[in-house]
Design a protein around this motif. Structure first.
Motif, PDB file in Angstrom:
ATOM      1  N   PRO A 153     107.696  72.125  84.461  1.00  0.00           N
ATOM      2  CA  PRO A 153     108.853  72.916  84.048  1.00  0.00           C
ATOM      3  C   PRO A 153     109.734  72.139  83.078  1.00  0.00           C
ATOM      4  N   ARG A 154     110.484  72.847  82.271  1.00  0.00           N
ATOM      5  CA  ARG A 154     111.454  72.214  81.383  1.00  0.00           C
ATOM      6  C   ARG A 154     112.775  71.947  82.115  1.00  0.00           C
ATOM      7  N   TYR A 155     113.053  72.760  83.114  1.00  0.00           N
ATOM      8  CA  TYR A 155     114.239  72.604  83.950  1.00  0.00           C
ATOM      9  C   TYR A 155     113.805  72.849  85.392  1.00  0.00           C
ATOM     10  N   PRO A 156     114.466  72.251  86.366  1.00  0.00           N
ATOM     11  CA  PRO A 156     114.074  72.504  87.754  1.00  0.00           C
ATOM     12  C   PRO A 156     114.268  73.957  88.174  1.00  0.00           C
ATOM     13  N   ASP A 157     115.198  74.658  87.511  1.00  0.00           N
ATOM     14  CA  ASP A 157     115.482  76.063  87.802  1.00  0.00           C
ATOM     15  C   ASP A 157     115.154  76.939  86.593  1.00  0.00           C
ATOM     16  N   GLU A 158     114.038  76.643  85.928  1.00  0.00           N
ATOM     17  CA  GLU A 158     113.684  77.344  84.692  1.00  0.00           C
ATOM     18  C   GLU A 158     113.563  78.858  84.858  1.00  0.00           C
ATOM     19  N   PRO A 159     112.995  79.384  85.957  1.00  0.00           N
ATOM     20  CA  PRO A 159     112.933  80.848  86.086  1.00  0.00           C
ATOM     21  C   PRO A 159     114.311  81.511  86.056  1.00  0.00           C
ATOM     22  N   ALA A 160     115.294  80.959  86.762  1.00  0.00           N
ATOM     23  CA  ALA A 160     116.637  81.544  86.763  1.00  0.00           C
ATOM     24  C   ALA A 160     117.235  81.504  85.362  1.00  0.00           C
ATOM     25  N   ARG A 161     117.002  80.406  84.648  1.00  0.00           N
ATOM     26  CA  ARG A 161     117.531  80.296  83.287  1.00  0.00           C
ATOM     27  C   ARG A 161     116.864  81.310  82.354  1.00  0.00           C
ATOM     28  N   HIS A 162     115.533  81.486  82.517  1.00  0.00           N
ATOM     29  CA  HIS A 162     114.871  82.458  81.644  1.00  0.00           C
ATOM     30  C   HIS A 162     115.321  83.882  81.959  1.00  0.00           C
ATOM     31  N   LYS A 163     115.546  84.169  83.209  1.00  0.00           N
ATOM     32  CA  LYS A 163     116.041  85.499  83.562  1.00  0.00           C
ATOM     33  C   LYS A 163     117.427  85.738  82.963  1.00  0.00           C
ATOM     34  N   LEU A 164     118.238  84.682  82.908  1.00  0.00           N
ATOM     35  CA  LEU A 164     119.540  84.807  82.255  1.00  0.00           C
ATOM     36  C   LEU A 164     119.359  85.009  80.752  1.00  0.00           C
ATOM     37  N   LEU A 165     118.391  84.316  80.155  1.00  0.00           N
ATOM     38  CA  LEU A 165     118.064  84.501  78.744  1.00  0.00           C
ATOM     39  C   LEU A 165     117.725  85.963  78.458  1.00  0.00           C
ATOM     40  N   ASP A 166     116.834  86.535  79.291  1.00  0.00           N
ATOM     41  CA  ASP A 166     116.456  87.940  79.127  1.00  0.00           C
ATOM     42  C   ASP A 166     117.654  88.868  79.301  1.00  0.00           C
ATOM     43  N   LEU A 167     118.467  88.586  80.318  1.00  0.00           N
ATOM     44  CA  LEU A 167     119.633  89.429  80.594  1.00  0.00           C
ATOM     45  C   LEU A 167     120.570  89.452  79.397  1.00  0.00           C
ATOM     46  N   MET A 168     120.818  88.292  78.805  1.00  0.00           N
ATOM     47  CA  MET A 168     121.714  88.241  77.658  1.00  0.00           C
ATOM     48  C   MET A 168     121.156  89.048  76.489  1.00  0.00           C
ATOM     49  N   GLY A 169     119.840  88.964  76.261  1.00  0.00           N
ATOM     50  CA  GLY A 169     119.238  89.723  75.180  1.00  0.00           C
ATOM     51  C   GLY A 169     119.295  91.218  75.419  1.00  0.00           C
ATOM     52  N   ASP A 170     119.013  91.634  76.637  1.00  0.00           N
ATOM     53  CA  ASP A 170     119.027  93.066  76.953  1.00  0.00           C
ATOM     54  C   ASP A 170     120.440  93.647  76.912  1.00  0.00           C
ATOM     55  N   LEU A 171     121.411  92.946  77.489  1.00  0.00           N
ATOM     56  CA  LEU A 171     122.781  93.462  77.486  1.00  0.00           C
ATOM     57  C   LEU A 171     123.376  93.475  76.077  1.00  0.00           C
ATOM     58  N   TYR A 172     122.861  92.595  75.201  1.00  0.00           N
ATOM     59  CA  TYR A 172     123.386  92.554  73.837  1.00  0.00           C
ATOM     60  C   TYR A 172     123.035  93.816  73.051  1.00  0.00           C
ATOM     61  N   LEU A 173     122.122  94.617  73.573  1.00  0.00           N
ATOM     62  CA  LEU A 173     121.842  95.914  72.969  1.00  0.00           C
ATOM     63  C   LEU A 173     123.095  96.788  72.923  1.00  0.00           C
ATOM     64  N   ALA A 174     124.044  96.531  73.830  1.00  0.00           N
ATOM     65  CA  ALA A 174     125.295  97.298  73.844  1.00  0.00           C
ATOM     66  C   ALA A 174     126.229  96.881  72.719  1.00  0.00           C
ATOM     67  N   GLY A 175     125.913  95.764  72.046  1.00  0.00           N
ATOM     68  CA  GLY A 175     126.712  95.336  70.916  1.00  0.00           C
ATOM     69  C   GLY A 175     127.989  94.613  71.268  1.00  0.00           C
ATOM     70  N   VAL A 176     128.128  94.192  72.527  1.00  0.00           N
ATOM     71  CA  VAL A 176     129.356  93.546  72.975  1.00  0.00           C
ATOM     72  C   VAL A 176     129.164  92.030  72.961  1.00  0.00           C
TER      73      VAL A 176
END
Length: 273
Positions: A215-238
């Motif tokens: 892994p790149r980080y010990p909690d890499e799955p949680a970080r990637h899920k946050l990465l995805d969340l930020m990308g998906d929520l950014y569809l709202a343009g906020v």
């Protein structure tokens, strides 16, 4: 009302690779823009907006363009508000399984401010909750984001990752977290013809007692899920820094549903094309 700067890329750049799921070679050129974030493929332009999402099965698809979430996350983290994304195949490349390649390319050409935009403050907290499933709370804030990745009795059980400044910490703490899969799901993923643009270096494999690769980080799955969340929520343009967000167990379907709620609450009713 709060005023936020609008940014675009200073000059065009191109990245190429294999579509994350299809494995089809694709070249993506990101051009400066001033009409929001638009994806162009096959002579059609689709605006990055929750209303234009056509599928959320293991990725987020806008119109005919698949797997937009990692680039959208890079745009969110670097506060890119306007860009034209041109593709010669209908899925963005997996690159190294993270948003890192996009970050490097954007920072390589530079970012240019093209004005300002005023946003109303989010007047109420938004909640999404499904029985035994995703939970999310979105409120007016200063960019504090948290994701809880939970697998119940299966390893790793629960991982949580939080940043008090998701914009300031994005490049160092989120951008290079890779997509992942559970070891027992890999045969099914292969059978379904998914993940063809990934390999053992670009996807983290979660075994029943630990990671199957480094892994790149010990909690890499949680970080990637946050990465995805930020990308998906950014569809709202906020802007990311305008919100405080806490999410648990959410995937693309719930993320996009929350993005639609957020767009509605903020009065972002842009046309669907």
């Amino acid at each position: 009302m709060r005023s936020f700067p609008r940014h675009t890329v200073r000059q065009p750049f191109t990245v190429a690779g294999l579509g994350l799921h299809t494995g089809v070679p694709v070249s993506v050129t990101v051009h400066p823009g001033d009409q929001g974030i638009g994806f162009r493929y096959g002579g059609t332009r689709v605006l990055a907006h929750p209303a234009n999402v056509t599928d959320t099965t293991r990725s987020t698809k806008l119109g005919e363009v698949g797997t937009v979430e990692h680039l959208m996350s890079a745009f969110a983290g670097l506060e890119i508000t306007d860009a034209e994304v041109e593709l010669d195949a209908p899925e963005l490349p997996g690159l190294d399984g993270s948003a890192g390649g996009y970050i490097d390319a954007i920072m390589g050409v530079g970012i240019e401010q093209i004005g300002d935009r005023e946003f109303p403050s989010l007047y109420t907290r938004l909640f999404l909750q499904e029985d035994g499933g995703p939970k999310m709370a979105i409120g007016k804030g200063n960019g504090q984001w948290r994701f809880v990745f939970a697998t119940d009795d299966r390893w790793p059980g629960e991982q949580a990752f939080e940043l008090e400044d998701a914009v300031g910490g994005y490049v160092e703490h989120i951008a290079r977290a890779r997509t992942f899969a559970f070891a027992e799901e890999v045969p099914m993923i292969i059978q379904l013809g998914l993940g063809r643009g990934l390999d053992e270096n670009s996807a983290l494999i979660l075994g029943i007692e630990g990671y199957k690769n480094e892994p790149r980080y010990p909690d890499e799955p949680a970080r990637h899920k946050l990465l995805d969340l930020m990308g998906d929520l950014y569809l709202a343009g906020v802007p990311v820094r305008a919100l405080n967000v806490v999410s648990e167990r959410s995937g693309h379907r719930a993320n996009v549903k929350a993005a639609a709620m957020l767009a509605q609450a903020m009065g972002n009713t842009q046309p669907a094309t």
